[in-house]
Design a protein around this motif. Structure first.
Motif, PDB file in Angstrom:
ATOM      1  N   ARG A  51       3.907 -10.731   0.508  1.00 56.97           N
ATOM      2  CA  ARG A  51       4.789 -11.900   0.509  1.00 56.97           C
ATOM      3  C   ARG A  51       4.651 -12.766  -0.736  1.00 56.97           C
ATOM      4  O   ARG A  51       5.634 -13.322  -1.234  1.00 56.97           O
ATOM      5  CB  ARG A  51       4.502 -12.761   1.740  1.00 56.97           C
ATOM      6  CG  ARG A  51       4.991 -12.132   3.028  1.00 56.97           C
ATOM      7  CD  ARG A  51       4.591 -12.986   4.197  1.00 56.97           C
ATOM      8  NE  ARG A  51       5.080 -12.404   5.427  1.00 56.97           N
ATOM      9  CZ  ARG A  51       4.523 -12.597   6.607  1.00 56.97           C
ATOM     10  NH1 ARG A  51       3.477 -13.365   6.713  1.00 56.97           N
ATOM     11  NH2 ARG A  51       5.028 -12.029   7.685  1.00 56.97           N
ATOM     12  N   GLU A  52       3.399 -12.912  -1.204  1.00 60.33           N
ATOM     13  CA  GLU A  52       3.210 -13.806  -2.341  1.00 60.33           C
ATOM     14  C   GLU A  52       3.977 -13.325  -3.563  1.00 60.33           C
ATOM     15  O   GLU A  52       4.539 -14.117  -4.311  1.00 60.33           O
ATOM     16  CB  GLU A  52       1.714 -13.916  -2.669  1.00 60.33           C
ATOM     17  CG  GLU A  52       0.914 -14.676  -1.617  1.00 60.33           C
ATOM     18  CD  GLU A  52       1.482 -16.057  -1.378  1.00 60.33           C
ATOM     19  OE1 GLU A  52       1.589 -16.467  -0.211  1.00 60.33           O
ATOM     20  OE2 GLU A  52       1.853 -16.721  -2.361  1.00 60.33           O
ATOM     21  N   LEU A  90      16.616  -7.764  -0.367  1.00 64.37           N
ATOM     22  CA  LEU A  90      15.582  -7.600   0.644  1.00 64.37           C
ATOM     23  C   LEU A  90      14.683  -8.797   0.849  1.00 64.37           C
ATOM     24  O   LEU A  90      13.662  -8.686   1.475  1.00 64.37           O
ATOM     25  CB  LEU A  90      14.711  -6.393   0.291  1.00 64.37           C
ATOM     26  CG  LEU A  90      15.227  -5.090   0.861  1.00 64.37           C
ATOM     27  CD1 LEU A  90      14.486  -3.933   0.275  1.00 64.37           C
ATOM     28  CD2 LEU A  90      15.105  -5.090   2.369  1.00 64.37           C
ATOM     29  N   ARG A  91      15.040  -9.952   0.305  1.00 65.35           N
ATOM     30  CA  ARG A  91      14.161 -11.093   0.471  1.00 65.35           C
ATOM     31  C   ARG A  91      14.755 -12.064   1.476  1.00 65.35           C
ATOM     32  O   ARG A  91      15.873 -12.512   1.310  1.00 65.35           O
ATOM     33  CB  ARG A  91      13.921 -11.791  -0.862  1.00 65.35           C
ATOM     34  CG  ARG A  91      13.182 -10.880  -1.837  1.00 65.35           C
ATOM     35  CD  ARG A  91      12.714 -11.660  -3.062  1.00 65.35           C
ATOM     36  NE  ARG A  91      12.046 -10.749  -3.964  1.00 65.35           N
ATOM     37  CZ  ARG A  91      12.501 -10.443  -5.166  1.00 65.35           C
ATOM     38  NH1 ARG A  91      13.605 -10.954  -5.593  1.00 65.35           N
ATOM     39  NH2 ARG A  91      11.831  -9.608  -5.926  1.00 65.35           N
ATOM     40  N   ASN A 149      15.291   3.477   0.070  1.00 66.12           N
ATOM     41  CA  ASN A 149      15.843   4.812   0.282  1.00 66.12           C
ATOM     42  C   ASN A 149      15.960   5.084   1.787  1.00 66.12           C
ATOM     43  O   ASN A 149      14.967   5.055   2.511  1.00 66.12           O
ATOM     44  CB  ASN A 149      14.928   5.844  -0.383  1.00 66.12           C
ATOM     45  CG  ASN A 149      15.465   7.247  -0.271  1.00 66.12           C
ATOM     46  OD1 ASN A 149      15.438   7.842   0.795  1.00 66.12           O
ATOM     47  ND2 ASN A 149      15.948   7.782  -1.380  1.00 66.12           N
ATOM     48  N   TYR A 150      17.167   5.338   2.236  1.00 64.41           N
ATOM     49  CA  TYR A 150      17.395   5.473   3.675  1.00 64.41           C
ATOM     50  C   TYR A 150      16.707   6.716   4.236  1.00 64.41           C
ATOM     51  O   TYR A 150      16.174   6.687   5.346  1.00 64.41           O
ATOM     52  CB  TYR A 150      18.888   5.505   3.979  1.00 64.41           C
ATOM     53  CG  TYR A 150      19.192   5.223   5.439  1.00 64.41           C
ATOM     54  CD1 TYR A 150      19.259   3.919   5.902  1.00 64.41           C
ATOM     55  CD2 TYR A 150      19.385   6.259   6.340  1.00 64.41           C
ATOM     56  CE1 TYR A 150      19.509   3.635   7.232  1.00 64.41           C
ATOM     57  CE2 TYR A 150      19.642   5.992   7.681  1.00 64.41           C
ATOM     58  CZ  TYR A 150      19.708   4.689   8.121  1.00 64.41           C
ATOM     59  OH  TYR A 150      19.957   4.418   9.449  1.00 64.41           O
ATOM     60  N   ASP A 168       3.463  -0.071  -3.124  1.00 61.25           N
ATOM     61  CA  ASP A 168       4.169  -0.948  -4.048  1.00 61.25           C
ATOM     62  C   ASP A 168       5.631  -0.523  -4.063  1.00 61.25           C
ATOM     63  O   ASP A 168       5.987   0.533  -4.574  1.00 61.25           O
ATOM     64  CB  ASP A 168       3.567  -0.835  -5.454  1.00 61.25           C
ATOM     65  CG  ASP A 168       4.214  -1.796  -6.438  1.00 61.25           C
ATOM     66  OD1 ASP A 168       5.176  -2.475  -6.049  1.00 61.25           O
ATOM     67  OD2 ASP A 168       3.747  -1.847  -7.583  1.00 61.25           O
ATOM     68  N   LYS A 169       6.489  -1.368  -3.483  1.00 61.56           N
ATOM     69  CA  LYS A 169       7.909  -1.029  -3.390  1.00 61.56           C
ATOM     70  C   LYS A 169       8.740  -1.785  -4.417  1.00 61.56           C
ATOM     71  O   LYS A 169       9.965  -1.817  -4.328  1.00 61.56           O
ATOM     72  CB  LYS A 169       8.405  -1.322  -1.975  1.00 61.56           C
ATOM     73  CG  LYS A 169       7.753  -0.420  -0.909  1.00 61.56           C
ATOM     74  CD  LYS A 169       8.183  -0.782   0.495  1.00 61.56           C
ATOM     75  CE  LYS A 169       7.525  -2.040   0.978  1.00 61.56           C
ATOM     76  NZ  LYS A 169       6.069  -1.910   1.155  1.00 61.56           N
ATOM     77  N   ASN A 170       8.078  -2.475  -5.351  1.00 60.46           N
ATOM     78  CA  ASN A 170       8.725  -3.185  -6.454  1.00 60.46           C
ATOM     79  C   ASN A 170       9.391  -4.491  -6.046  1.00 60.46           C
ATOM     80  O   ASN A 170       9.886  -5.208  -6.880  1.00 60.46           O
ATOM     81  CB  ASN A 170       9.756  -2.298  -7.172  1.00 60.46           C
ATOM     82  CG  ASN A 170       9.121  -1.080  -7.785  1.00 60.46           C
ATOM     83  OD1 ASN A 170       8.035  -1.165  -8.356  1.00 60.46           O
ATOM     84  ND2 ASN A 170       9.764   0.061  -7.657  1.00 60.46           N
ATOM     85  N   PHE A 171       9.425  -4.815  -4.771  1.00 66.11           N
ATOM     86  CA  PHE A 171       9.868  -6.125  -4.311  1.00 66.11           C
ATOM     87  C   PHE A 171       9.241  -6.366  -2.947  1.00 66.11           C
ATOM     88  O   PHE A 171       8.918  -5.443  -2.221  1.00 66.11           O
ATOM     89  CB  PHE A 171      11.398  -6.248  -4.237  1.00 66.11           C
ATOM     90  CG  PHE A 171      12.097  -5.017  -3.741  1.00 66.11           C
ATOM     91  CD1 PHE A 171      12.717  -4.160  -4.636  1.00 66.11           C
ATOM     92  CD2 PHE A 171      12.128  -4.698  -2.391  1.00 66.11           C
ATOM     93  CE1 PHE A 171      13.356  -3.016  -4.190  1.00 66.11           C
ATOM     94  CE2 PHE A 171      12.779  -3.565  -1.947  1.00 66.11           C
ATOM     95  CZ  PHE A 171      13.386  -2.716  -2.858  1.00 66.11           C
ATOM     96  N   GLY A 172       9.054  -7.650  -2.611  1.00 65.81           N
ATOM     97  CA  GLY A 172       8.405  -7.978  -1.354  1.00 65.81           C
ATOM     98  C   GLY A 172       9.303  -7.660  -0.172  1.00 65.81           C
ATOM     99  O   GLY A 172      10.474  -8.002  -0.147  1.00 65.81           O
ATOM    100  N   VAL A 173       8.746  -7.008   0.830  1.00 66.34           N
ATOM    101  CA  VAL A 173       9.496  -6.649   2.036  1.00 66.34           C
ATOM    102  C   VAL A 173       8.654  -7.028   3.246  1.00 66.34           C
ATOM    103  O   VAL A 173       7.548  -6.533   3.407  1.00 66.34           O
ATOM    104  CB  VAL A 173       9.806  -5.143   2.085  1.00 66.34           C
ATOM    105  CG1 VAL A 173      10.609  -4.814   3.334  1.00 66.34           C
ATOM    106  CG2 VAL A 173      10.556  -4.696   0.844  1.00 66.34           C
ATOM    107  N   ASP A 174       9.171  -7.901   4.095  1.00 63.10           N
ATOM    108  CA  ASP A 174       8.538  -8.161   5.382  1.00 63.10           C
ATOM    109  C   ASP A 174       9.124  -7.198   6.400  1.00 63.10           C
ATOM    110  O   ASP A 174      10.342  -6.966   6.432  1.00 63.10           O
ATOM    111  CB  ASP A 174       8.808  -9.596   5.835  1.00 63.10           C
ATOM    112  CG  ASP A 174       8.006 -10.610   5.032  1.00 63.10           C
ATOM    113  OD1 ASP A 174       6.936 -10.236   4.519  1.00 63.10           O
ATOM    114  OD2 ASP A 174       8.449 -11.758   4.928  1.00 63.10           O
TER     115      ASP A 174
END
Length: 328
Positions: free
Chosen positions: A22-23, A46-47, A189-190, A209-215
């Motif tokens: 999240r950070e 995705l945020r 990726n679905y 590491d998905k390159n962006f934060g995902v909850d």
């Protein structure tokens, strides 16, 4: 596979989640807040828009930062084709804790009908968000929701399965985006998501590491997932420590709801809202769980009382459709 077998697989013994991402997501949002928007902004899908950064996003980012968190494919007990599914046989008719609520939610996910989408089809998510009046929100973007001074924003999002097209419609303004040039967005990726059919797989994927934060709970509101995958996500959430249960939560359209969530930013709890009869997710909210005083650089005191509602969303639909503009 029968429903109870799927449920048992969804809630098998699994390792504890790793450190949250999240950070990094919040840092990226903070950076976007303080930068001028490009003529064609790079957008991320995705945020979750979280207090207190909510209203500071650029127009393009705000439209495309999929604000609805936590929706599911079919709403109620009948899908959009008119085909019903059973809500009889909940594992815990009167759940007493967070684990039992999430077990019910996983069971409910296994009841919905499903056909795997084609690459050219779209995930369609629709929600209604309670917001302060526009003029007040512009002046006080981080204030709690003020009773009697609110508006309801209808939000629609289409994401093509192969990630080549995205569209949004906020209160009647349809915007269509295509990958290429200066326009891009983060979309998972679905095919990879389809493989996350146990909590262990979900948690292992969440540590990557998905390159962006995902909850995980936010992802449930932005993607339309196969039943077994959705159940696995609830199983993963059940292993997140510190869950709070609010059995008397009420959603914005007056329906009763069971709230379940986690403390964020020390004084705010983010809750998923479940229908107490079906245990389908019907929305989310953020609530202050303690008084908070903040003095800004100008010496002004900002006070948020305990119990203040920071954000509230009701989820009305999430289905697979054929084209942008389709809602069923």
């Amino acid at each position: 596979m029968d429903e109870m077998t799927a449920l048992r697989e969804a809630f098998g013994p699994d390792p504890e989640p790793g450190p949250r991402t999240r950070e990094r997501a919040r840092a990226a949002l903070h950076e976007r807040m303080h930068s001028a928007p490009a003529p064609m902004a790079t957008v991320t899908a995705l945020r979750r828009r979280r207090w207190p950064m909510r209203a500071a996003l650029t127009a393009a980012a705000a439209a495309l930062a999929v604000v609805g968190a936590v929706a599911v494919e079919n709403f109620g007990t009948v899908d959009d084709s008119g085909k019903g599914y059973s809500t009889v046989g909940l594992p815990f008719p009167e759940p007493a804790n967070a684990g039992e609520v999430l077990t019910n939610a996983a069971w409910a996910a296994t009841q919905k009908p499903w056909t795997d989408p084609r690459p050219e089809q779209f995930m369609y998510n629709e929600s209604r968000e309670l917001r302060n009046e526009k003029a007040y929100e512009n002046e006080h973007p981080n204030d709690p929701i003020i009773p009697g001074r609110t508006r309801t924003i209808t939000l629609q999002h289409w994401k093509r399965i192969d990630a080549k097209v995205m569209a949004t419609n906020e209160s009647g303004r349809l915007e269509v985006y295509r990958q290429g040039g200066d326009v891009t967005w983060g979309q998972l990726n679905y095919d990879e998501l389809k493989g996350l059919d146990t909590p262990a797989k979900v948690l292992a994927w969440d540590r990557k590491d998905k390159n962006f934060g995902v909850d995980l709970d936010a992802l449930l509101g932005q993607y339309v997932l196969p039943p077994k995958v959705e159940a696995a996500f609830y199983g993963a959430l059940a292993q997140r420590p510190g869950a709070r249960l609010s059995p008397d939560a009420v959603n914005i359209d007056g329906r009763p709801a069971v709230g379940l969530g986690w403390v964020e930013q020390e004084f705010v709890a983010h809750e998923l809202l479940f229908d107490p009869a079906t245990y389908r997710v019907i929305g989310e909210r953020q609530v202050a769980i303690a008084d908070r005083h903040v003095t800004d650089e100008h010496g002004d005191d900002d006070f948020t009382p305990k119990g203040a509602l920071m954000r509230q969303v009701v989820y009305t639909k999430a289905v697979i459709v054929n084209n942008v503009g389709d809602t069923a």
